[in-house]
Enzyme design. Sequence first.
Site, PDB file in Angstrom:
ATOM      1  N   GLY A 133       0.706  -1.253   0.007  1.00 19.64           N
ATOM      2  CA  GLY A 133       0.031  -0.002  -0.078  1.00 19.64           C
ATOM      3  C   GLY A 133       0.829   1.200  -0.038  1.00 19.64           C
ATOM      4  O   GLY A 133       1.930   1.191   0.233  1.00 19.64           O
ATOM      5  N   HIS A 147      18.359  21.517 -51.995  1.00 25.27           N
ATOM      6  CA  HIS A 147      17.716  20.430 -52.434  1.00 25.27           C
ATOM      7  C   HIS A 147      18.421  19.165 -52.243  1.00 25.27           C
ATOM      8  O   HIS A 147      19.715  19.103 -52.494  1.00 25.27           O
ATOM      9  CB  HIS A 147      17.317  20.642 -53.849  1.00 25.27           C
ATOM     10  N   ALA A 189      21.949  20.865 -55.381  1.00 26.66           N
ATOM     11  CA  ALA A 189      21.173  19.775 -55.389  1.00 26.66           C
ATOM     12  C   ALA A 189      21.787  18.373 -55.486  1.00 26.66           C
ATOM     13  O   ALA A 189      22.604  18.175 -56.389  1.00 26.66           O
ATOM     14  CB  ALA A 189      19.971  19.967 -56.348  1.00 26.66           C
ATOM     15  N   TYR A 230      32.024   8.560 -44.416  1.00 32.59           N
ATOM     16  CA  TYR A 230      32.092   7.185 -43.588  1.00 32.59           C
ATOM     17  C   TYR A 230      32.592   6.232 -44.471  1.00 32.59           C
ATOM     18  O   TYR A 230      32.156   5.867 -45.368  1.00 32.59           O
ATOM     19  CB  TYR A 230      30.893   6.914 -43.062  1.00 32.59           C
ATOM     20  N   ARG A 248      35.203  14.945 -62.907  1.00 31.12           N
ATOM     21  CA  ARG A 248      34.229  13.800 -63.861  1.00 31.12           C
ATOM     22  C   ARG A 248      35.081  13.703 -65.375  1.00 31.12           C
ATOM     23  O   ARG A 248      35.879  14.456 -65.657  1.00 31.12           O
ATOM     24  CB  ARG A 248      32.876  14.602 -63.808  1.00 31.12           C
TER      25      ARG A 248
END
EC number: 2.7.7.23
Length: 454
Positions: free
Chosen positions: A82, A348, A365, A372, A425
């Site tokens: 109680g 974006h 964007a 990582y 690129r």
Amino acid sequence: MVRSCLSIVLSAGEGTRMKSPLPKVLHKIAGLPLICHVLKQIELAESSQVAVVVGCGGQEVTHVVQSFVKDVMIFEQKERLGTAHAVLSARFALQKGVDDILIVFGDTPLIQQESLHQMRAQLADGADVVFAGFHTQDPTGYGRLLEKNGQLIAIVEEKDASEEEKKISFCNGGILAMRGKHALSLLEKVDNNNMKKEYYLTDIASLASREGLDVRVVEVPFENIVGINNCLELSRADSLWQKRKARDLMLSGVTLLKPETVYFSYDTEIEPGVVIEPNVYFGLGVKVQSGAVIRAFSYLEGAVVGQDAQIGPYARLRPGTELAKSVKVGNFCEVKQAKVGESSKINHLSYIGDAEIGAHTNIGAGTITCNYDGFNKYKTVIGDHAFVGSNTALVSPLVIGDGSYVASGSVITENIPMNSMAFGRARQVIKEGYATKFRARLLEKNLSENKQKK
């Protein structure tokens, strides 16, 4: 004279109706365990000492409580006999001779310091025992408060109440305050002559009344003393907390376009002048400065958003994000453990992690910081007034100097000096008329393969 106060938080219940391995008082509202909400309000009510009575899941509860409150006393209720028995588990604390004793339950997260102050004020005014009470149109299931000549004379549980007593709408709120000098003697007189053979804290009302003590009731809003017994009640209490937080923010000058759809954490800090669109989630550790706009469906946690910044829609800010004044983070962008300088833009479809970006820099964007390698995280540093073209991969560790340009579609693996332009690129090759020859070759190949299948 400042009155000393011992607050005892009862959290030994098993919480079986939660149907969860997690102790009931460690379930969360607004990102904070229930018991920590209670402890926070106790501290604001100027308790000089705090004791917590634990039982089921005691080690887990103890760890959380001790990490949240300094110098807290922990007591274990070894048998569930109680609420009065639970309080007596803290006998050592009760013997310290404080002026006021406050007894609250660890599963009442919406309790407010104002209610606790009101109860302590009654003790300072001469009351010996003070119970919290609330009025309700449907008192079913609650103990009824029986008063006579402005004094509380007993608390009758519904199962023991007469038909006349059941009509009473003034009910027990579960919070108890006592003068310290009466606490032990009253608690030790509580018996277990009831169907459950438990020692009930509510019996103190009739015991104190029979001894001629001054027993009073302080009325509190029902929502302040709502208890949690299952996940449905947890959700309802969370909703009440969110409404309270939203109301406070709007009254402080924050614009919430659809407040019922925004979720706040207990430590969310938002300055006046901020605009928040619908369906925004604020996790732990978010601060938003004046003038910022958080657009719809954004998710923020552990982030600082600077003055006049624009976030979203559909943006995610993760822990360690610090955005300076007038920064823009647009749709489908994720920023983590990164500092972004004044007026820079990430508008974006980008991931910026473990990075430092200077002022007035544009991130095109589809830009990704490749931070990582499967074992370690590496940092990307981008200077002031730089421009990173669309669809660029920045392989860290990497430094891009002030004023530099990165051509669209590049994979950048080496540092770029200031005011330089980098291309990472392959050169585009055009063979005029070759598409016609290529289609003819493919058609011939397909026809040959089909003949072989037949």
